[in-house]
Design a protein around this motif. Structure first.
Motif, mmCIF file in Angstrom:
data_model
loop_
_atom_site.group_PDB
_atom_site.id
_atom_site.type_symbol
_atom_site.label_atom_id
_atom_site.label_comp_id
_atom_site.label_asym_id
_atom_site.label_seq_id
_atom_site.Cartn_x
_atom_site.Cartn_y
_atom_site.Cartn_z
ATOM 1 N N PHE A 79 -68.714 55.827 -16.608
ATOM 2 C CA PHE A 79 -68.069 55.336 -17.820
ATOM 3 C C PHE A 79 -66.674 54.801 -17.491
ATOM 4 C CE2 PHE A 79 -71.243 57.239 -20.485
ATOM 5 C CZ PHE A 79 -71.607 58.416 -19.848
ATOM 6 N N LEU A 80 -66.214 53.921 -18.350
ATOM 7 C CA LEU A 80 -64.828 53.471 -18.280
ATOM 8 C C LEU A 80 -64.295 53.419 -19.704
ATOM 9 C CD1 LEU A 80 -62.550 52.518 -16.377
ATOM 10 C CD2 LEU A 80 -63.237 50.174 -16.943
ATOM 11 N N GLN A 81 -63.377 54.321 -20.006
ATOM 12 C CA GLN A 81 -62.730 54.337 -21.312
ATOM 13 C C GLN A 81 -61.516 53.429 -21.251
ATOM 14 O OE1 GLN A 81 -63.649 56.050 -24.208
ATOM 15 N NE2 GLN A 81 -61.968 54.938 -25.189
ATOM 16 N N LEU A 82 -61.483 52.460 -22.135
ATOM 17 C CA LEU A 82 -60.387 51.500 -22.193
ATOM 18 C C LEU A 82 -59.586 51.751 -23.470
ATOM 19 C CD1 LEU A 82 -62.488 48.273 -21.413
ATOM 20 C CD2 LEU A 82 -61.400 49.800 -19.772
ATOM 21 N N ASN A 83 -58.337 52.118 -23.320
ATOM 22 C CA ASN A 83 -57.456 52.366 -24.465
ATOM 23 C C ASN A 83 -56.263 51.425 -24.423
ATOM 24 O OD1 ASN A 83 -59.072 54.553 -25.322
ATOM 25 N ND2 ASN A 83 -57.901 55.999 -24.072
ATOM 26 N N SER A 84 -55.626 51.270 -25.563
ATOM 27 C CA SER A 84 -54.418 50.436 -25.666
ATOM 28 C C SER A 84 -54.651 49.064 -25.034
ATOM 29 C CB SER A 84 -53.232 51.134 -24.986
ATOM 30 O OG SER A 84 -53.002 52.405 -25.559
ATOM 31 N N LEU A 85 -55.755 48.448 -25.417
ATOM 32 C CA LEU A 85 -56.135 47.190 -24.791
ATOM 33 C C LEU A 85 -55.162 46.072 -25.128
ATOM 34 C CD1 LEU A 85 -59.970 47.504 -25.188
ATOM 35 C CD2 LEU A 85 -58.769 47.081 -23.035
ATOM 36 N N LYS A 86 -54.950 45.219 -24.138
ATOM 37 C CA LYS A 86 -54.052 44.081 -24.254
ATOM 38 C C LYS A 86 -54.863 42.795 -24.075
ATOM 39 C CE LYS A 86 -50.528 46.828 -21.850
ATOM 40 N NZ LYS A 86 -49.622 46.875 -20.667
ATOM 41 N N PRO A 87 -54.364 41.677 -24.566
ATOM 42 C CA PRO A 87 -55.094 40.417 -24.365
ATOM 43 C C PRO A 87 -55.364 40.130 -22.894
ATOM 44 C CG PRO A 87 -53.412 40.133 -26.046
ATOM 45 C CD PRO A 87 -53.218 41.509 -25.474
ATOM 46 N N GLU A 88 -54.473 40.535 -22.028
ATOM 47 C CA GLU A 88 -54.674 40.291 -20.592
ATOM 48 C C GLU A 88 -55.744 41.180 -19.974
ATOM 49 O OE1 GLU A 88 -51.774 40.968 -22.118
ATOM 50 O OE2 GLU A 88 -50.498 42.281 -20.886
ATOM 51 N N ASP A 89 -56.262 42.143 -20.723
ATOM 52 C CA ASP A 89 -57.384 42.959 -20.243
ATOM 53 C C ASP A 89 -58.727 42.264 -20.456
ATOM 54 O OD1 ASP A 89 -55.696 45.839 -21.532
ATOM 55 O OD2 ASP A 89 -55.842 45.225 -19.430
ATOM 56 N N ALA A 90 -58.723 41.165 -21.171
ATOM 57 C CA ALA A 90 -59.968 40.450 -21.422
ATOM 58 C C ALA A 90 -60.557 39.938 -20.113
ATOM 59 C CB ALA A 90 -59.716 39.288 -22.378
ATOM 60 N N ALA A 91 -61.831 40.240 -19.901
ATOM 61 C CA ALA A 91 -62.493 39.875 -18.650
ATOM 62 C C ALA A 91 -63.950 40.318 -18.734
ATOM 63 C CB ALA A 91 -61.820 40.550 -17.464
ATOM 64 N N ARG A 149 -63.096 43.943 -12.601
ATOM 65 C CA ARG A 149 -63.088 42.974 -13.689
ATOM 66 C C ARG A 149 -62.697 41.605 -13.146
ATOM 67 N NH1 ARG A 149 -57.726 44.727 -17.294
ATOM 68 N NH2 ARG A 149 -56.154 43.813 -15.890
ATOM 69 N N GLN A 150 -63.121 40.581 -13.861
ATOM 70 C CA GLN A 150 -62.801 39.219 -13.476
ATOM 71 C C GLN A 150 -62.565 38.389 -14.722
ATOM 72 O OE1 GLN A 150 -65.682 37.256 -10.924
ATOM 73 N NE2 GLN A 150 -64.106 35.885 -10.144
ATOM 74 N N ALA A 151 -61.373 37.865 -14.813
ATOM 75 C CA ALA A 151 -61.012 36.985 -15.915
ATOM 76 C C ALA A 151 -61.227 35.529 -15.472
ATOM 77 C CB ALA A 151 -59.556 37.200 -16.306
ATOM 78 N N TYR A 185 -66.311 42.868 -17.088
ATOM 79 C CA TYR A 185 -66.173 44.114 -16.347
ATOM 80 C C TYR A 185 -67.495 44.414 -15.628
ATOM 81 C CZ TYR A 185 -61.640 45.090 -18.380
ATOM 82 O OH TYR A 185 -60.300 45.029 -18.725
ATOM 83 N N TYR A 186 -67.371 44.689 -14.332
ATOM 84 C CA TYR A 186 -68.533 44.919 -13.485
ATOM 85 C C TYR A 186 -68.555 46.341 -12.940
ATOM 86 C CZ TYR A 186 -68.876 39.806 -13.279
ATOM 87 O OH TYR A 186 -68.990 38.474 -13.587
ATOM 88 N N CYS A 187 -69.732 46.899 -12.905
ATOM 89 C CA CYS A 187 -69.973 48.195 -12.288
ATOM 90 C C CYS A 187 -70.382 47.967 -10.830
ATOM 91 C CB CYS A 187 -71.094 48.889 -13.069
ATOM 92 S SG CYS A 187 -71.585 50.480 -12.451
ATOM 93 N N ASN A 188 -69.905 48.827 -9.951
ATOM 94 C CA ASN A 188 -70.150 48.678 -8.511
ATOM 95 C C ASN A 188 -70.433 50.041 -7.901
ATOM 96 O OD1 ASN A 188 -68.269 49.055 -5.814
ATOM 97 N ND2 ASN A 188 -69.534 47.219 -5.696
ATOM 98 N N GLU A 242 -60.971 41.860 -9.555
ATOM 99 C CA GLU A 242 -60.021 42.897 -9.141
ATOM 100 C C GLU A 242 -60.585 44.279 -9.430
ATOM 101 O OE1 GLU A 242 -56.333 43.054 -11.296
ATOM 102 O OE2 GLU A 242 -57.257 42.488 -13.200
ATOM 103 N N LEU A 243 -60.208 45.224 -8.585
ATOM 104 C CA LEU A 243 -60.629 46.613 -8.758
ATOM 105 C C LEU A 243 -59.836 47.246 -9.888
ATOM 106 C CD1 LEU A 243 -62.282 49.047 -7.728
ATOM 107 C CD2 LEU A 243 -60.400 49.505 -6.148
ATOM 108 N N VAL A 244 -60.560 47.874 -10.804
ATOM 109 C CA VAL A 244 -59.934 48.524 -11.951
ATOM 110 C C VAL A 244 -59.787 50.022 -11.703
ATOM 111 C CG1 VAL A 244 -60.231 49.093 -14.392
ATOM 112 C CG2 VAL A 244 -60.824 46.801 -13.547
ATOM 113 N N ALA A 245 -60.886 50.680 -11.331
ATOM 114 C CA ALA A 245 -60.878 52.125 -11.176
ATOM 115 C C ALA A 245 -62.025 52.553 -10.277
ATOM 116 C CB ALA A 245 -60.998 52.815 -12.537
ATOM 117 N N SER A 246 -61.828 53.711 -9.640
ATOM 118 C CA SER A 246 -62.839 54.257 -8.738
ATOM 119 C C SER A 246 -63.003 55.746 -8.990
ATOM 120 C CB SER A 246 -62.421 54.046 -7.279
ATOM 121 O OG SER A 246 -62.247 52.683 -6.988
#
Length: 124
Positions: A80-92, A38-40, A94-97, A46-50
């Protein structure tokens, strides 16, 4: 032609959830490790998950552990990427790689592919 097409982004309130999808084509999906970045605005990507290609092992950035879940469906060439309990700082965005190796005969070449991104906005 290689394509990674993300979908599922949008506007969500803090505490809400989204499920991002990335449909792959043009390469052997099951042989590639898949990542979400993701990139804000004004920040580095930044790498979120692999998730691994063979054993499906997963890893997460510390700030996402327990809130985000990465998974893949090799039959549908989709990650897939399941996003839960989202926070304002999660805004960005999101890129698949995809990271893997293409082999033709005795020659193998490392490959890295990127999607175009999907916007996630977290706001009340």
């Amino acid at each position: 032609q290689v394509q990674l097409v993300e979908s599922g982004g949008g506007l969500v309130q803090p505490g809400g959830s989204l499920r991002l999808s990335c449909l792959a084509s043009g390469f052997t999906f099951s042989r590639y490790a898949m990542n979400w970045y993701r990139q804000a605005p004004g920040k580095e990507r930044e790498l979120v998950a692999s998730i691994g290609s063979t054993d499906g092992s997963t890893s997460y950035a510390d700030s996402m552990k327990g809130r985000f879940t990465i998974s893949r469906d090799n039959a549908k060439d989709t990650v897939f990427l399941q996003l839960n309990s989202l926070k304002p700082e999660d805004a960005a965005v999101y890129y698949c790689n995809a990271v893997g190796t293409d082999c033709s005969g005795v020659a193998c070449f490392p490959r890295v592919y990127w999607g175009q991104g999907t916007q996630v906005t977290v706001s009340s």
